[in-house]
Enzyme design. Sequence first.
Site, PDB file in Angstrom:
ATOM      1  CG  ASP A 115      20.949  38.498  44.109  1.00 40.17           C
ATOM      2  OD1 ASP A 115      21.818  39.283  44.669  1.00 40.17           O
ATOM      3  OD2 ASP A 115      20.562  37.832  44.952  1.00 40.17           O
TER       4      ASP A 115
ATOM      5  CG  ASP B 280      23.207  39.390  48.729  1.00 42.20           C
ATOM      6  OD1 ASP B 280      22.939  39.554  47.590  1.00 42.20           O
ATOM      7  OD2 ASP B 280      22.877  38.518  49.515  1.00 42.20           O
TER       8      ASP B 280
ATOM      9  CG  HIS C 109      13.809  32.773  48.719  1.00 47.33           C
ATOM     10  ND1 HIS C 109      13.861  33.889  49.424  1.00 47.33           N
ATOM     11  CD2 HIS C 109      13.554  33.161  47.517  1.00 47.33           C
ATOM     12  CE1 HIS C 109      13.313  35.102  48.623  1.00 47.33           C
ATOM     13  NE2 HIS C 109      13.109  34.401  47.449  1.00 47.33           N
TER      14      HIS C 109
ATOM     15  CG  ASP D 198      49.942  27.582  32.537  1.00 41.22           C
ATOM     16  OD1 ASP D 198      48.534  28.215  32.312  1.00 41.22           O
ATOM     17  OD2 ASP D 198      50.862  27.790  32.093  1.00 41.22           O
TER      18      ASP D 198
ATOM     19  CG  HIS E 175      24.884  32.976  51.575  1.00 41.03           C
ATOM     20  ND1 HIS E 175      24.660  31.955  50.496  1.00 41.03           N
ATOM     21  CD2 HIS E 175      24.163  33.936  51.205  1.00 41.03           C
ATOM     22  CE1 HIS E 175      24.001  32.413  49.632  1.00 41.03           C
ATOM     23  NE2 HIS E 175      23.405  33.528  49.855  1.00 41.03           N
TER      24      HIS E 175
ATOM     25  CG  HIS F 129      21.933  35.656  53.457  1.00 43.36           C
ATOM     26  ND1 HIS F 129      22.959  36.324  53.475  1.00 43.36           N
ATOM     27  CD2 HIS F 129      21.225  35.867  52.219  1.00 43.36           C
ATOM     28  CE1 HIS F 129      22.953  36.944  52.157  1.00 43.36           C
ATOM     29  NE2 HIS F 129      21.951  36.344  51.613  1.00 43.36           N
TER      30      HIS F 129
ATOM     31  CD  GLU G 291      19.810  40.015  48.730  1.00 42.53           C
ATOM     32  OE1 GLU G 291      19.937  39.919  47.492  1.00 42.53           O
ATOM     33  OE2 GLU G 291      20.301  39.327  49.601  1.00 42.53           O
TER      34      GLU G 291
ATOM     35  CD  GLU H   2      18.219  37.367  50.115  1.00 45.84           C
ATOM     36  OE1 GLU H   2      18.257  36.916  48.636  1.00 45.84           O
ATOM     37  OE2 GLU H   2      19.073  37.117  50.724  1.00 45.84           O
TER      38      GLU H   2
ATOM     39  CE1 TYR I 282      12.484  34.765  42.988  1.00 44.15           C
ATOM     40  CE2 TYR I 282      11.271  34.161  44.774  1.00 44.15           C
ATOM     41  CZ  TYR I 282      12.120  34.995  44.151  1.00 44.15           C
ATOM     42  OH  TYR I 282      13.229  35.452  45.079  1.00 44.15           O
TER      43      TYR I 282
ATOM     44  CG  HIS J 297      21.213  29.742  43.177  1.00 47.02           C
ATOM     45  ND1 HIS J 297      21.400  28.800  44.070  1.00 47.02           N
ATOM     46  CD2 HIS J 297      21.139  30.758  44.156  1.00 47.02           C
ATOM     47  CE1 HIS J 297      21.048  28.978  45.327  1.00 47.02           C
ATOM     48  NE2 HIS J 297      20.864  30.194  45.477  1.00 47.02           N
TER      49      HIS J 297
ATOM     50  NE  ARG K 127      16.695  37.562  45.265  1.00 51.86           N
ATOM     51  CZ  ARG K 127      16.851  36.667  44.151  1.00 51.86           C
ATOM     52  NH1 ARG K 127      15.980  35.762  43.794  1.00 51.86           N
ATOM     53  NH2 ARG K 127      17.912  36.553  43.558  1.00 51.86           N
TER      54      ARG K 127
HETATM   55  N1  GLY Z   1      22.997  36.704  46.272  1.00 52.60           N
HETATM   56  C1  GLY Z   1      22.753  35.456  46.900  1.00 52.60           C
HETATM   57  C2  GLY Z   1      21.870  35.667  47.932  1.00 52.60           C
HETATM   58  O1  GLY Z   1      20.780  36.945  47.510  1.00 52.60           O
HETATM   59  O2  GLY Z   1      21.370  35.222  48.998  1.00 52.60           O
HETATM   60 MN    MN Z   2      21.581  38.441  46.618  1.00 52.36          MN
HETATM   61 MN    MN Z   3      21.205  37.382  49.715  1.00 54.01          MN
END
Ligand code: GLY
Ligand code: MN
Ligand code: MN
Length: 444
Positions: A257, A268, A347, A38, A358, A351, A405, A381, A385, A240, A403
Site C-alpha cells: 500500500d 494511494d 474496514h 537538532d 485521507h 476515503h 486499492e 479499497e 484478511y 497499518h 487488499r
Molecule cells: N494508505 C492508507 C489508506 O489506504 O487508507
Molecule cells: Mn492505501
Molecule cells: Mn486508502
Amino acid sequence: MSISKAEYARRRQRLVEGLPPNSLAIVPAGREQLRSRDTYFPFRQDSDFLYLTGFGEPESLLVLVPGRGAGETLLFCRERDVEKEMWDGPRLGPERAAEACGLCDAFPIGDLDDILPGLMDGRDFIYYTMGRYPQLDRRLQGYLKAIEQAPGSCLPPEMVSLDPLLHDLRLFKSAAEIRLMARAAEISAAGHRRAMQRCRPGMYEYQLEAELLHTFATLGAREPAYPSIVGGGRNALVMHYIANSAPLKNGDLVLIDAGCEYRGYASDITRTFPVNGRFSGPQKAVYEVVLAGQQAAIDSIAPGSDWDRPHLASVEVIVRGLKDLGLLNGDVDGLIESGAYRRFYMHRVGHWLGMDVHDVGDYKVHGQWRQLEVGMVMTVEPGIYIGTEDGAVPEKFRGIGIRIEDDVALLKDGAQVLSAGAPKTVADIEYLMREGDLIQEALL
Ligand code: GLY
Ligand code: MN
Ligand code: MN
C-alpha cells in the site's frame, strides 16, 4: 503542470465569499517538526495553507478579510536573512512573497503581535481552526483576552472553526487538481509495476519499498504521501504495518500500500501479488473475490449515488464470495445485517483523496450519507484478511491478507480510475512478473 496563480486567487475568493461581512479568517502555515535533537523532518506545508497560497515556507500565516471581490489578503512570513539563507536556503521575504502569491500585502512574521490584534478587534467572528497548532491557539486566545479587557471594549469576536467552509471547497477538485492527481497516480502505478518486476523470495520488505521510492523520485515525486506498507504473508493482516522489516517468503503473497505525493497531491494504491510470481489456488480464489468486490464498488460510483453505495456494493460481492469459498455460512442478507463478514473485511471501502491522503470533506450531511458529485476523488479499497489462528477456516486460507486499492475521480463523463496503470488481474500480474526484466527497460 501546476496550479495557476489565478486558481489560488479563485480559491481565496470563494472562501471569502462564504464568510460573513464583519469577520476575518486566519490560516497558518505548517510547523517544522523535530526528528531528533537538532534535526528536523523534511518540511511539509499545511494543506489548507498551501491550498490557499501555494506558498511553501514555514513560519507564515494568511489572513483573509472579506470585502469587495476577494477582499483583503494578507500574508505574514519570514524576512530575508543573508546569514540564515546561507545555511538553510532562500526565503522570499514579505514583498516578493506577496507578489508571487498574488496577495494584497505581506508583513514580517515578527510583527504579528503588533498587527493581528488590531485586525481582529471589532470583528464579529474570527474563522480559525483550533487544536492543530497549540502555540498559535494560545497566542490568538491572548489577543482575544486583551481585546476583551481593553478599556471601553465591546464583546470580543467569537472564534469559529474554518474547517467546514474550507474543506467543502477542497472536496471538489478542479481540472488542474485532477491532472495533478492523475499524474501522482500514474507515477505510483509505475512504482507498483517496478515492485512486481523486482520482487524475489528472500528480499526484505524494505528493499521492495525502496523499488517504489526509486520510481517515485525518478519520476519527479520526491516523497510518498504516507509511510509505505509492504507486508509479506501474515504481515498483510496488520492494517497499518509499516515496519517493513521481514524477509519475503516463497509461496507467500505481499501486500503493498504505497503512493507518492506529487506537487502537493496524494495518490494511494494497494496491490497484492505473489512473491514468486504465481498465485496458489487458495490465494487466487480469495483474490478474485476481492477484485470482484472492488469492481462492483467502482461500478457504483456515479453522480447521485451516495457515499455508502460503493461500500455496500463491495460488501455484497465479498459476502457472496466468502460464502462460496465456505468461509461464511448462512443467508447473504443475514450475514450482511449481522456484520458477520467484518471478521474478514473490517474496514470501509475508501476515503476522500486529495492534498491529504485521507482528505478533508464530510461523509455525511445533516446525518445522511453524502451524494457523490462531479469533482470528488476517492479511494476504493476493499480487502479480505484471514487470521492465522482462525480455526473455523480451512487451513489453506489462513494467513492470507489481500487488499486492492485504486484512486477514482468522478468526472463529467463518469468515474475514472486514475491508478489503472498498476495491473490487478491475476493474469496481468503474473504476466508482468514473468516478463518483468524485459518490460522494465521501457519503463523509465
Ligand atoms: N494508505 C492508507 C489508506 O489506504 O487508507
Ligand atoms: Mn492505501
Ligand atoms: Mn486508502
